[in-house]
Design a protein around this motif. Structure first.
Motif, PDB file in Angstrom:
ATOM      1  N   ALA A 117       7.699  26.313  68.123  1.00  0.00           N
ATOM      2  CA  ALA A 117       8.396  26.918  66.982  1.00  0.00           C
ATOM      3  C   ALA A 117       9.898  27.029  67.235  1.00  0.00           C
ATOM      4  O   ALA A 117      10.709  26.817  66.324  1.00  0.00           O
ATOM      5  CB  ALA A 117       7.805  28.293  66.691  1.00  0.00           C
ATOM      6  N   ALA A 118      10.288  27.356  68.478  1.00  0.00           N
ATOM      7  CA  ALA A 118      11.707  27.488  68.805  1.00  0.00           C
ATOM      8  C   ALA A 118      12.423  26.143  68.688  1.00  0.00           C
ATOM      9  O   ALA A 118      13.527  26.056  68.126  1.00  0.00           O
ATOM     10  CB  ALA A 118      11.873  28.066  70.208  1.00  0.00           C
ATOM     11  N   LEU A 119      11.809  25.083  69.203  1.00  0.00           N
ATOM     12  CA  LEU A 119      12.407  23.754  69.108  1.00  0.00           C
ATOM     13  C   LEU A 119      12.461  23.272  67.657  1.00  0.00           C
ATOM     14  O   LEU A 119      13.435  22.650  67.228  1.00  0.00           O
ATOM     15  CB  LEU A 119      11.620  22.766  69.965  1.00  0.00           C
ATOM     16  N   GLU A 120      11.430  23.578  66.913  1.00  0.00           N
ATOM     17  CA  GLU A 120      11.408  23.192  65.506  1.00  0.00           C
ATOM     18  C   GLU A 120      12.510  23.928  64.729  1.00  0.00           C
ATOM     19  O   GLU A 120      13.155  23.351  63.841  1.00  0.00           O
ATOM     20  CB  GLU A 120      10.044  23.507  64.915  1.00  0.00           C
ATOM     21  N   ARG A 121      12.726  25.156  65.090  1.00  0.00           N
ATOM     22  CA  ARG A 121      13.715  25.988  64.393  1.00  0.00           C
ATOM     23  C   ARG A 121      15.125  25.439  64.543  1.00  0.00           C
ATOM     24  O   ARG A 121      15.947  25.562  63.621  1.00  0.00           O
ATOM     25  CB  ARG A 121      13.638  27.408  64.954  1.00  0.00           C
ATOM     26  N   VAL A 122      15.428  24.809  65.684  1.00  0.00           N
ATOM     27  CA  VAL A 122      16.769  24.248  65.910  1.00  0.00           C
ATOM     28  C   VAL A 122      16.788  22.737  65.717  1.00  0.00           C
ATOM     29  O   VAL A 122      17.738  22.061  66.119  1.00  0.00           O
ATOM     30  CB  VAL A 122      17.292  24.616  67.313  1.00  0.00           C
ATOM     31  N   GLU A 123      15.720  22.204  65.121  1.00  0.00           N
ATOM     32  CA  GLU A 123      15.618  20.781  64.777  1.00  0.00           C
ATOM     33  C   GLU A 123      15.706  19.879  66.003  1.00  0.00           C
ATOM     34  O   GLU A 123      16.378  18.840  65.996  1.00  0.00           O
ATOM     35  CB  GLU A 123      16.686  20.404  63.744  1.00  0.00           C
ATOM     36  N   MET A 124      15.007  20.282  67.063  1.00  0.00           N
ATOM     37  CA  MET A 124      14.970  19.479  68.290  1.00  0.00           C
ATOM     38  C   MET A 124      13.547  19.124  68.708  1.00  0.00           C
ATOM     39  O   MET A 124      13.336  18.614  69.802  1.00  0.00           O
ATOM     40  CB  MET A 124      15.658  20.236  69.428  1.00  0.00           C
TER      41      MET A 124
END
Length: 248
Positions: A117-124
């Motif tokens: 979720a954290a990586l998805e949130r910053v588009e990575m």
């Protein structure tokens, strides 16, 4: 509430910070500004306990910060990170969960979901298996922001996060800051920005060894305060930057 009380830092018997007192409330986005060598990074590091203080204390909701480290997330300057270390973006972010669960425990499903979720949130998310050294400067910064998000902290400290990044990364970071504020998280951002960008902050802290001003941007960024920050004789560069702010 984060409260810094009478914090002073010495280095080799030279005063670096003198009697700093400040408060950061939940939901605030606070910018820390000042000339080069003013002690901005040292202030953040001393608040976090990474640099020893000569005197003073830091409290989080009335408790010593050292007892509440799990509530704090830190994004250091990019220049302080070894980008040649062989690690993927996914594993950088997973370090936040590994630290909480224990270094020798295998990440569980909840930990993997948090990192995803954290990586998805910053588009990575699509670049999660890429070695960190293979990413652009902006992408690297987003990965370390994702690591901070994965800590699920209440207070975020970011040291020059907008230095050397692209427009997409800046937009992602600003959107994330707004989301964190909406969740009642607090952010203290050490910044070299000038001009209209400073108006994105709720408050500005103007520092040069001591805290010279603490107020809304338009009140802090005055010629009088700039002269004080630049030791009464501001450089041409400082005056130019002040002009940039005033005409925006």
């Amino acid at each position: 509430m984060l409260e810094v009380q009478h914090l002073s830092v010495n280095y080799r018997q030279t005063s670096v910070l003198e009697d700093i007192h400040l408060v950061v409330h939940p939901g605030e986005l606070v910018g820390l500004i000042g000339p080069n060598g003013a002690g901005k990074s040292t202030l953040i590091q001393s608040i976090l306990g990474l640099v020893p203080a000569h005197q003073g204390q830091v409290l989080l909701d009335g408790q010593p910060l050292r007892r509440c480290q799990h509530r704090i997330a830190y994004v250091p300057q990019r220049s302080h990170i070894d980008w040649d270390y062989p690690i993927t973006a996914w594993n950088v972010v997973m370090m936040a969960q590994t630290r909480a669960a224990g270094w020798f425990r295998r990440p569980n499903r909840d930990a993997r979901r948090t990192v995803w979720a954290a990586l998805e949130r910053v588009e990575m998310l699509e670049l999660r298996h890429r070695q960190i050294r293979e990413l652009s400067g902006g992408q690297q910064q987003r990965v370390f922001l994702a690591r901070a998000l994965a800590q699920q902290a209440d207070f975020f400290f970011l040291d020059e996060p907008f230095t050397g990044i692209d427009k997409k990364t800046e937009a992602v970071m600003l959107r994330t800051f707004t989301e964190l504020q909406a969740q009642n998280k607090a952010l203290l951002v050490c910044s070299h920005e000038w001009g209209d960008a400073l108006r994105r902050y709720d408050r500005l802290l103007l520092l040069n060894r001591t805290l010279l001003a603490d107020d809304v941007p338009d009140t802090v960024m005055t010629l009088e305060n700039m002269q004080r920050a630049y030791s009464q004789t501001p450089s041409a560069n400082g005056i130019d930057r002040l002009s940039e702010f005033l005409v925006c």
